[in-house]
Scaffold this active site. Structure first.
Site, PDB file in Angstrom:
ATOM      1  CE1 TYR A   1       0.813   8.113  -6.244  1.00 12.44           C
ATOM      2  CE2 TYR A   1      -1.026   8.714  -7.664  1.00 12.44           C
ATOM      3  CZ  TYR A   1      -0.544   8.131  -6.511  1.00 12.44           C
ATOM      4  OH  TYR A   1      -1.415   7.560  -5.605  1.00 12.44           O
TER       5      TYR A   1
ATOM      6  CG  ASN B   1      -1.732   1.248   1.359  1.00 14.92           C
ATOM      7  OD1 ASN B   1      -2.618   1.512   0.566  1.00 14.92           O
ATOM      8  ND2 ASN B   1      -1.425   2.056   2.380  1.00 14.92           N
TER       9      ASN B   1
ATOM     10  CE  LYS C   1       0.103   4.639  -6.462  1.00 20.16           C
ATOM     11  NZ  LYS C   1       0.245   3.692  -5.329  1.00 20.16           N
TER      12      LYS C   1
END
Length: 250
Positions: free
Chosen positions: A150, A84, A154
């Site tokens: 980012y 996470n 992801k």
């Protein structure tokens, strides 16, 4: 108790989504190793939940191996890993620095990749395998200004989960991804008008609560999802279906 006697590692869990996942896992009977880069946050969260705190850099391979080894030393096995931890470093593409780029990749991609690798090696030794969950983001599906690096990281996690189906299914290991949308956490609540702005542009009328994301995560790592692997589940109240960008971001 759905997770009775299961052993879980959750990274980036000192607060927010990660904390709620740990809290719910522990409440359902799991032995949880709670990681956070912030040692004070990690120990405080672990004390509240009554689980094992593991402060350290989840992007560091030596520490990753230490977490997996600790789980096995304490509990004899490792059943669930939830990668996470992640960092968001905003920046215009044309001026984005190499230092920021490689930091994002080290934590978001490198940490997740090598945690999955270390966990899978242990799970391979176990008769009933295990389950791995990556935390992606809606920006892995929808472009968002100043988040090129980012978003790239992801989206890559979702492809990693798909690829690991080929690598790990034979060992009874499932690998999935959860992609949260706007979520009310300690950090986002500090942003001006965050809840108001995202409530206005989310079809379901509000951003997610951490329980929305944690409930989904627990389903994906539970025995109820044992035939689900290589998938990404978006939890965003419908935002990616309309993809309205907040004012001021355009």
């Amino acid at each position: 108790m759905t997770f009775k006697d299961k052993v879980a590692i959750v990274t980036g869990a000192g607060q927010g989504i990660g904390f709620e996942i740990c809290r719910m896992l522990a409440a359902e009977g799991a032995m949880v190793l709670l990681n956070d880069m912030d040692a004070e946050l990690a120990e405080k969260a672990a004390t509240v939940i009554h689980c094992k705190g593991m402060p350290g850099d989840s992007g560091d391979i030596g520490f990753i191996n230490h977490m997996v080894n600790t789980a096995v030393e304490l509990y004899g096995r490792l059943d669930i890993v939830i990668a996470n931890a992640g960092i968001t470093l905003y920046g215009d593409f044309l001026t984005y620095s190499p230092e920021a780029f490689f930091k994002v990749m080290q934590v978001n991609l490198g940490g997740s990749f090598f945690l999955a690798q270390a966990a899978a090696k242990q799970m391979k030794l176990q008769a009933n395998g295990g389950t791995i969950l990556f935390t992606s983001s809606v920006v892995g599906h929808q472009a968002f200004k100043s988040l090129a690096a980012y978003a790239m990281s992801k989206a890559a996690l979702e492809m990693l989960a798909k690829n690991l189906v080929i690598e790990l299914s034979q060992y009874n290991i499932t690998v999935n991804t959860i992609a949260p949308g706007a979520t009310l956490t300690e950090r986002t609540r500090e942003e001006e008008d965050y809840e108001k702005v995202w409530s206005a542009i989310t079809p379901m009328g509000r951003p997610a609560y951490v329980t929305d994301i944690a409930n989904t995560a627990l389903f994906l790592v539970s025995d109820k999802a044992r035939h689900i692997t290589g998938q990404s589940l978006i939890v965003d109240g419908g935002w990616t279906s309309v993809s309205t960008i907040p004012e001021g971001i355009k």
